[in-house]
Write a protein that holds these residues in place. Structure first.
Motif: not given
Length: 296
Positions: A79, A99, A101, A145, A234
């Motif tokens: 991220l 995940p 981003n 995300i 985040l």
């Protein structure tokens, strides 16, 4: 073979075993601005902000130990755009999310509305048109995300699809903090494409491209993914991206009293009550000055 040779071989085997325990994370493993289809549309960096909310229920689970773990976990590296090494066979609560981003665009408006409506009380939600305005004018200031179905789920024909689970959306302003004007938007924005503020005593509405303050209007996590620290990951990665890009002097947001400690852990200072009336007022101005942060 001599004992010295045996010792040398043992050392070689040990080094080889240690190296085998690590797996290099390549640039292809992390979806950043350079690896997304939105690269051509992204300006400066993969970021955007919107209204901040006070209903982040994952806050209480973010202990100091957990934050340290997140800071060194591969998801933070992805991220934040920083790739590193990951020990083979390691596990983490984020692993099952798979995940990735991505900068948010106008195509993500409906999902952003869903996420915020799931996370915020009704009076503190942004309208669909506000999201449309912000993701059209300054998508480079947003970040989301997404979760991906696992390979096994795809092979089994699962209905699981790529899903937006957390967002940060923001705009720029010339003001030193979030104001009602910066949280609003001009109703003729679809026909008037200007983003630079004009001279005058009245603060213009919405995004001002020449502003040195980035106003975070929304940090939201879907309720089913709260209490996992995703909001913290985040926000931390977003701060690092903005800082590294050197595109603003500060970040600003609004927070209720119970959220001041949470944002304080990320470097935001409480500057006192805000004059903003949005969502029933009772907000505090939280400011993070990049000049106060030490370079890594």
């Amino acid at each position: 073979m001599s004992s010295a040779e045996n010792k040398a071989d043992d050392n070689t085997d040990s080094r080889q075993q240690a190296e085998d325990e690590f797996e290099t994370v390549s640039h292809e493993d992390a979806e950043t601005a350079a690896n997304t289809d939105n690269k051509a549309n992204a300006n400066k960096d993969d970021l955007q902000l919107t209204r901040f909310d006070n209903d982040l229920r994952d806050v209480e689970d973010d202990s100091d130990d957990d934050e340290q773990g997140m800071a060194h976990h591969p998801i933070f590296g992805m991220l934040a755009g920083r790739l590193g090494q990951r020990r083979r066979g390691s596990s983490h609560k984020y692993d099952k999310l798979h995940p990735e981003n991505q900068v948010l665009t106008i195509a993500n408006v409906d999902e952003c509305v869903e996420v915020e409506h799931d996370a915020f009380p009704e009076q503190e939600r942004a309208s669909r048109e506000k999201f449309e305005y912000r993701l059209s004018r300054c998508p480079e200031l947003s970040l989301g995300i997404f979760t991906q179905p696992t390979k096994a789920e795809m092979e089994e024909g699962s209905d699981e699809k790529r899903k937006l689970i957390a967002i940060i959306v923001a705009t720029r302003t010339q003001a030193p903090s979030v104001t009602d004007a910066s949280m609003d938007y001009p109703k003729d924005w679809k026909t008037d494409k200007r983003t630079l503020s004009t001279s005058g005593n009245k603060e213009p509405l919405g995004h001002q491209e020449n502003g040195a303050t980035i106003c975070i209007h929304s940090l939201a996590v879907r309720s089913e993914y709260q209490s996992m620290g995703i909001g913290s990951v985040l926000l931390r990665s977003y701060i690092q991206r903005i800082k590294d890009a050197k595109i603003a002097d500060r970040l600003a947001l609004l927070a209720h009293d119970e959220m001041k400690k949470f944002y304080g852990r990320f470097g935001f200072d409480d500057m006192g009550p805000s004059q903003c009336t949005f969502g029933g007022a009772n907000w505090n101005n939280m400011i993070l000055e990049f000049s106060d942060l030490q370079d890594d």
